[in-house]
Design an enzyme around this catalytic site. Structure first.
Site, PDB file in Angstrom:
ATOM      1  N   THR A 121     -10.529  49.596  -7.025  1.00 37.75           N
ATOM      2  CA  THR A 121     -11.423  49.414  -5.886  1.00 37.75           C
ATOM      3  C   THR A 121     -11.826  47.960  -5.721  1.00 37.75           C
ATOM      4  O   THR A 121     -12.155  47.277  -6.694  1.00 37.75           O
ATOM      5  CB  THR A 121     -12.689  50.278  -6.068  1.00 37.75           C
ATOM      6  OG1 THR A 121     -12.289  51.643  -6.129  1.00 37.75           O
ATOM      7  CG2 THR A 121     -13.657  50.085  -4.921  1.00 37.75           C
ATOM      8  N   GLY A 153     -16.048  50.762 -14.219  1.00 36.99           N
ATOM      9  CA  GLY A 153     -16.970  50.941 -15.340  1.00 36.99           C
ATOM     10  C   GLY A 153     -16.546  50.125 -16.549  1.00 36.99           C
ATOM     11  O   GLY A 153     -15.382  50.115 -16.929  1.00 36.99           O
ATOM     12  N   GLU A 164     -13.627  57.159  -6.746  1.00 38.14           N
ATOM     13  CA  GLU A 164     -12.290  57.780  -6.820  1.00 38.14           C
ATOM     14  C   GLU A 164     -11.946  58.527  -5.534  1.00 38.14           C
ATOM     15  O   GLU A 164     -11.429  59.636  -5.551  1.00 38.14           O
ATOM     16  CB  GLU A 164     -12.205  58.723  -8.033  1.00 38.14           C
ATOM     17  CG  GLU A 164     -12.347  58.032  -9.363  1.00 38.14           C
ATOM     18  CD  GLU A 164     -11.479  56.798  -9.478  1.00 38.14           C
ATOM     19  OE1 GLU A 164     -10.329  56.834  -8.983  1.00 38.14           O
ATOM     20  OE2 GLU A 164     -11.935  55.801 -10.028  1.00 38.14           O
TER      21      GLU A 164
END
Length: 421
Positions: free
Chosen positions: A34, A73, A277
Site C-alpha cells: 500500500t 505493520g 488488505e
C-alpha cells in the site's frame, strides 16, 4: 505477510536464503504494498524497480510523495527487511507490480540504510501496538536475485520471462484475506461472548480444503472464483464483525464504554479490517457473497453429523441468520417481488419466536467458543460472572488513584479556585 509472500512467490533457492532466517526471527520483515496514494488499485502503484543489466541490480525509487509506502505493520521502527511491491521496468518496458525482498536497516546497528527513508505514521483509531510505518526509496539498489522469481523472472541480460498466469501473484493476497475473515469472526465471537455473559448477570428494566495447494502446481482454473470469494468474504466479515461488535458494546450499556470491558479495543481492532488488505467498497463489487454464506450455512447444517439436540440449535441459528438478513434488506426483496409484505410480517413473527427459543441457550452457545478469560481480557465477560468486583478492582488500578490528591490540584486547580476572578 512477509513469510507468506516468500513462500508463495519465492523460488526454492530464495526460500532457502530468507525463510529460515525469518522463521528464527534473525531478520524481521513486513509486506510493503500500500502507498500513500494507492491502496486497492494495485496497477496504480508508483514505486519503481528498474533493472540495470550492467550491475545486475534493481534500482528502487519513490518518484512522488504519493509513492510513499504507507501503513505496513512493523515497518516504521521494527523491521529490517520488507517484501516491496514495485513496478518492474526492464529493457525500457513496464511489466507491472512485482515483489522484491529489500533490506531496509543494518542488521547490527539497526540504522536505516543509505537511500532508504523510514518512519512511523502516527496515532491511529486502533492497532495501537502496531508500528505502522512509511517508506521511501532514493535510487536504492538491490541484487537481481532479490526479485521473488517463482512465477516470473528477469534474466541477467534484462530479458523478462512471463509467469504462466498473470494473476498468480494474487495468491498471497487471497491467503491473507482469508486470514482476516478468521480474525473478524474471532473478534466478533469475543464480543458476543462478553455481551452475552454480561447480559446474564446484568438485570434492569480454508473455504474448500486444498484449493490454494493447486496454485502451487500452476493450476489457476479456480483462481478467479477463489479471488472473488476471498474478496467478498473479507468485505462481509469485516463489516459484519464491526457492526456486530458495536451492537454488543451498546448492549452492555454504560459499562460498554469502559476500556476494561474489552469491547472498545475489539471494535477499534476490527473496524480497521474494513480498509486494510482491500478497501471494502471495491471488494463488495465481487457480485454475491451474502448468498454464498447463506447457501453454505444451510448446506452445512443439513449435512452435519451431530446429535439431534445440536442439530436443532444450529438449525434455529441458521434460520435466524437468514430471516435477520432478509428483514434487514427487505426493501430489495419487495422491489423485485421475491416477497410480499405479508411474507415479511410472517418472517418477523418467526424471528421473535426463534429468539425466544434461543435465549435460554445463549450463554451455553457462547461458552462453546471456548474462549478463556485471558483471551477475552474483559471485566464484563469473565466466565464466573463476577462483573462488579472486577469492575471495581480494575478502577483501583487507574494511575489517578495512586494518590488521594493529584499533583494537578496544587499546580493548577487550587490557584484557580483561590484566585479572585
Amino acid at each position: 505477510m512477509f513469510i507468506p509472500a516468500i513462500v508463495g512467490q519465492g523460488t526454492s533457492e530464495q526460500q532457502d536464503k530468507w525463510l529460515g532466517r525469518a522463521e528464527r526471527a534473525e531478520i524481521v520483515g513486513t509486506y510493503a504494498q500500500t502507498e500513500m496514494g494507492h491502496g486497492t488499485f494495485l496497477r496504480g502503484l508508483e514505486t519503481t524497480a528498474t533493472y540495470d543489466p550492467a550491475s545486475q541490480e534493481f534500482v528502487l525509487h519513490s518518484p512522488t510523495i504519493t509513492a510513499t509506502k504507507w501503513w505496513p505493520g512493523g515497518l516504521g521502527k521494527t523491521c529490517n527487511y520488507a517484501v516491496v511491491m514495485a513496478q518492474l521496468y526492464t529493457q525500457g518496458q513496464n511489466y507491472g507490480p512485482h515483489p522484491f525482498v529489500v533490506q531496509l536497516r543494518d542488521e547490527y546497528t539497526h540504522r536505516s540504510l543509505l537511500g532508504v527513508m523510514l518512519g512511523e505514521i502516527g496515532p491511529r483509531l486502533g492497532l495501537k501496538a502496531n508500528d505502522n510505518g512509511f517508506l521511501r526509496f532514493d535510487h536504492y539498489r538491490i541484487p537481481r536475485m532479490n526479485m521473488l522469481m517463482k512465477h516470473s523472472q528477469v534474466l541477467e541480460d534484462g530479458t523478462y520471462v512471463r509467469p504462466l498466469h498473470s494473476k498468480l501473484s494474487y495468491g498471497t493476497m487471497v491467503q491473507i484475506r482469508v486470514g482476516i475473515v478468521n480474525d473478524a469472526w474471532q473478534n466478533l465471537g469475543r464480543a458476543v461472548t462478553i455481551a452475552t455473559r454480561y447480559s446474564a448477570v446484568r438485570h434492569q428494566s480454508e473455504m474448500a480444503p486444498g484449493v490454494t495447494a493447486s496454485l502451487e502446481k500452476g493450476n489457476v482454473e479456480l483462481l478467479p472464483e477463489l479471488h472473488s470469494l476471498s474478496s467478498g468474504l473479507k468485505a462481509m466479515s469485516a463489516e459484519d464483525a464491526t457492526l456486530g461488535i458495536e451492537i454488543c458494546r451498546l448492549a452492555c450499556g454504560g459499562h460498554g464504554y469502559l476500556a476494561s470491558s474489552g469491547l472498545p479495543r475489539l471494535y477499534a481492532n476490527t473496524t480497521c479490517c474494513i480498509t486494510y488488505e482491500g478497501e471494502n467498497t471495491v471488494l463488495w463489487l465481487q457480485a454475491h457473497i451474502r448468498y454464498f454464506i447463506c447457501k453454505t450455512f444451510v448446506e452445512s447444517v443439513e449435512s452435519l453429523d451431530a446429535s439431534e439436540g445440536v442439530r436443532s440449535v444450529l438449525q434455529s441459528l441458521c434460520r435466524l441468520y437468514l430471516i435477520y438478513y432478509i428483514n434487514l434488506k427487505q426493501g430489495e426483496f419487495l422491489r423485485y417481488g421475491a416477497l410480499t409484505s405479508k411474507n415479511l410480517a410472517f418472517l418477523e413473527k418467526e424471528m421473535c419466536e426463534l429468539l425466544a427459543v434461543l435465549r435460554p441457550r445463549a450463554v451455553s452457545l457462547v461458552d462453546a467458543f471456548d474462549m478463556p478469560d485471558a483471551l477475552l481480557n474483559s471485566t464484563l465477560g469473565s466466565w464466573d460472572g463476577n462483573v462488579y468486583q472486577r469492575l471495581f478492582d480494575e478502577a483501583l488500578k487507574s494511575p489517578l488513584n495512586k494518590t488521594d490528591v493529584p499533583d494537578a490540584y496544587y499546580k493548577y486547580l487550587r490557584p484557580l479556585m483561590k484566585s479572585n476572578l
